[in-house]
Scaffold this motif. Structure first.
Motif, mmCIF file in Angstrom:
data_model
loop_
_atom_site.group_PDB
_atom_site.id
_atom_site.type_symbol
_atom_site.label_atom_id
_atom_site.label_comp_id
_atom_site.label_asym_id
_atom_site.label_seq_id
_atom_site.Cartn_x
_atom_site.Cartn_y
_atom_site.Cartn_z
ATOM 1 N N HIS A 13 -11.660 -2.891 -8.192
ATOM 2 C CA HIS A 13 -10.679 -2.052 -7.507
ATOM 3 C C HIS A 13 -9.402 -1.809 -8.329
ATOM 4 O O HIS A 13 -9.150 -0.687 -8.719
ATOM 5 N N ASN A 14 -8.607 -2.869 -8.594
ATOM 6 C CA ASN A 14 -7.342 -2.595 -9.291
ATOM 7 C C ASN A 14 -6.680 -3.838 -9.869
ATOM 8 O O ASN A 14 -7.057 -4.956 -9.558
ATOM 9 N N ILE A 73 -6.790 1.079 -12.442
ATOM 10 C CA ILE A 73 -7.783 1.205 -11.377
ATOM 11 C C ILE A 73 -9.163 1.049 -12.027
ATOM 12 O O ILE A 73 -9.409 1.603 -13.100
ATOM 13 N N ILE A 99 1.062 -0.329 -10.514
ATOM 14 C CA ILE A 99 -0.385 -0.403 -10.739
ATOM 15 C C ILE A 99 -0.634 -0.435 -12.245
ATOM 16 O O ILE A 99 -0.188 0.448 -12.976
ATOM 17 N N GLY A 155 -13.612 -6.544 -3.195
ATOM 18 C CA GLY A 155 -12.847 -6.741 -1.960
ATOM 19 C C GLY A 155 -11.983 -7.985 -1.989
ATOM 20 O O GLY A 155 -11.149 -8.183 -1.104
ATOM 21 N N CYS A 164 -7.969 -7.319 -8.420
ATOM 22 C CA CYS A 164 -8.947 -7.130 -7.357
ATOM 23 C C CYS A 164 -10.177 -6.521 -8.040
ATOM 24 O O CYS A 164 -10.191 -5.317 -8.342
ATOM 25 N N VAL A 189 0.834 -1.199 0.000
ATOM 26 C CA VAL A 189 0.000 0.000 0.000
ATOM 27 C C VAL A 189 0.871 1.253 0.000
ATOM 28 O O VAL A 189 0.591 2.219 -0.691
ATOM 29 N N LEU A 241 2.578 1.561 -3.640
ATOM 30 C CA LEU A 241 1.784 1.832 -4.833
ATOM 31 C C LEU A 241 0.842 3.002 -4.582
ATOM 32 O O LEU A 241 0.028 2.962 -3.675
ATOM 33 N N PRO A 293 -2.094 5.005 -6.089
ATOM 34 C CA PRO A 293 -3.094 5.117 -7.149
ATOM 35 C C PRO A 293 -3.309 6.581 -7.544
ATOM 36 O O PRO A 293 -3.294 7.455 -6.687
ATOM 37 N N CYS A 350 -9.187 -10.540 -4.087
ATOM 38 C CA CYS A 350 -8.097 -10.402 -5.049
ATOM 39 C C CYS A 350 -7.657 -11.774 -5.535
ATOM 40 O O CYS A 350 -7.723 -12.748 -4.789
HETATM 41 C C1 LIG Z 1 -6.118 -2.906 -4.684
HETATM 42 O O1 LIG Z 1 -7.352 -3.460 -4.257
HETATM 43 C C2 LIG Z 1 -7.282 -4.158 -3.042
HETATM 44 C C3 LIG Z 1 -8.630 -4.851 -2.801
HETATM 45 O O2 LIG Z 1 -9.695 -3.963 -2.787
HETATM 46 C C4 LIG Z 1 -6.886 -3.201 -1.934
HETATM 47 O O3 LIG Z 1 -6.771 -3.885 -0.715
HETATM 48 C C5 LIG Z 1 -5.547 -2.563 -2.294
HETATM 49 O O4 LIG Z 1 -5.213 -1.574 -1.342
HETATM 50 C C6 LIG Z 1 -5.607 -1.924 -3.672
HETATM 51 N N1 LIG Z 1 -4.285 -1.445 -4.037
HETATM 52 C C7 LIG Z 1 -4.102 -0.295 -4.632
HETATM 53 C C8 LIG Z 1 -2.687 0.065 -4.937
HETATM 54 O O5 LIG Z 1 -5.015 0.460 -4.928
#
Ligand SMILES: *[C@@H]1O[C@H](CO)[C@@H](O)[C@H](O)[C@H]1NC(C)=O
Ligand SMILES: *[C@@H]1O[C@H](CO)[C@@H](O)[C@H](O)[C@H]1NC(C)=O
Ligand SMILES: *[C@@H]1O[C@H](CO)[C@@H](O)[C@H](O)[C@H]1NC(C)=O
Ligand SMILES: *[C@@H]1O[C@H](CO)[C@@H](O)[C@H](O)[C@H]1NC(C)=O
Length: 299
Positions: free
Chosen positions: A83-84, A103, A100, A65, A80, A42, A45, A47, A67
């Protein structure tokens, strides 16, 4: 003389190595000095944007939620849903790439069917940002099965899931709210009645999908594009409707005569045709596409 030559070479080499090393860093700006195993993903990366709202077929929302990952050659890809998508180089190199790839932004819709999820605005890649299309495929379990890079920094992932195996599971229409379904019905009717062109129809559908949050607005004017296209006042539209209706009625009569001539039986919707009475509750069957093109508002 030979001595002086190797001295020069010895001076020159380190300079070359340093500059080559620097080029590498420019190539992978994302991880410079940050590939520390004690830093969490986290933190590493960043976003550029927030993911879009969860949308589309309700039975897929349960994937939010979660992955799913797969490793291909030296990269681990993680998807995920809603999400990403991220990519992590599996190496002990001090500046291993981790980034990344997109998104969650919008659906890919083809033939009025959801076919994939677009993850956009990932880490920069030259003048653009990385983006990924995740294609949904029927399979026995939730699983990433394939990755490719058809264009530089545009990735395609294939995701297998039993949630998309039913032939109707990815249809757009049933996922829409009633109001938007009604708009679609109207668009369909207008196309059938020849009031809008195929292009106008596609624009209306685009607007409906944007309204539902399935697609990002394209920036075009979204209000009644077919009217703007034709630049008609309401009066001309009305007279054109009547004209079209008369043409259709004549065509229907011609076809009926043809059928009778060949002794082919056909459904005779005489009642509704001769008495286009307006009742508050039109029977559902009359609203279906493929009727005789008669307007039930008595115009
Ligand atoms: C990607 O998505 C996951 C699951 O929702 C989340 O936990 C994670 O923080 C996200 N990572 C980024 C870099 O956004
Ligand atoms: C969409 O429909 C057209 C015409 O029926 C067909 O040629 C095309 O392969 C379809 N595309 C998909 C993705 O199903
Ligand atoms: C639409 O047509 C009217 C005349 O019928 C004209 O004055 C007007 O400029 C047109 N508008 C556009 C957007 O073309
Ligand atoms: C036309 O159809 C009717 C009933 O469907 C039948 O009795 C008749 O023999 C047919 N006539 C011809 C010329 O096929």
């Amino acid at each position: 003389m030979a001595m002086a030559g190797s001295w020069l070479l010895a001076l020159w080499l380190p300079v070359f190595i340093v500059s080559a090393g620097k080029m590498k860093i420019v190539d992978e700006p994302n991880t410079y000095g940050l590939n520390n195993p004690f830093l969490s993903q986290v933190n590493r990366l960043q976003p550029k944007i927030n993911p879009a709202a969860i949308s589309g077929p309700a039975h897929l929302h349960r994937l939010a939620g979660k992955c799913f990952s797969m490793t291909e050659s030296v990269y681990k890809y993680e998807f995920c849903p809603f999400h990403n998508v991220t990519q992590h180089e599996q190496t002990f190199r001090w500046n291993a790439y981790s980034g990344i790839l997109g998104i969650w932004q919008e659906w890919e819709i083809e033939n009025n069917t959801f076919v994939g999820m677009w993850m956009k605005e990932g880490d920069s890649c030259g003048t653009k940002n990385r983006q990924t299309k995740v294609l949904l495929k029927c399979g026995p379990s939730h699983k990433l099965i394939h990755v490719s890079e058809p264009h530089t920094c545009i990735y395609w992932l294939s995701f297998e899931t039993p949630l998309v195996c039913h032939p109707y599971s990815l249809l757009v229409y049933p996922s829409l709210k009633q109001e938007l379904q009604n708009q679609w019905n109207q668009a369909e009717q207008s196309l059938y009645d020849g009031l809008i062109t195929q292009q106008g129809y596609r624009k209306l559908l685009q607007a409906i999908f944007e309204n539902a949050g399935y697609l990002k607005p394209t920036g075009e004017k979204q209000t009644r594009p077919e009217i703007e296209e034709q630049n008609q006042s309401q009066e001309t539209t009305l007279s054109r409707c009547n004209e079209e209706r008369n043409k259709l009625s004549a065509e229907i009569q011609r076809l009926k005569d043809l059928l009778t001539h060949h002794n082919i039986s056909f459904l005779k919707p005489t009642e509704s045709e001769n008495n286009p009475t307006i009742t508050g509750q039109t029977p559902r069957s009359q609203k279906l596409r493929g009727d005789l093109g008669l307007r039930d508002d008595g115009v």
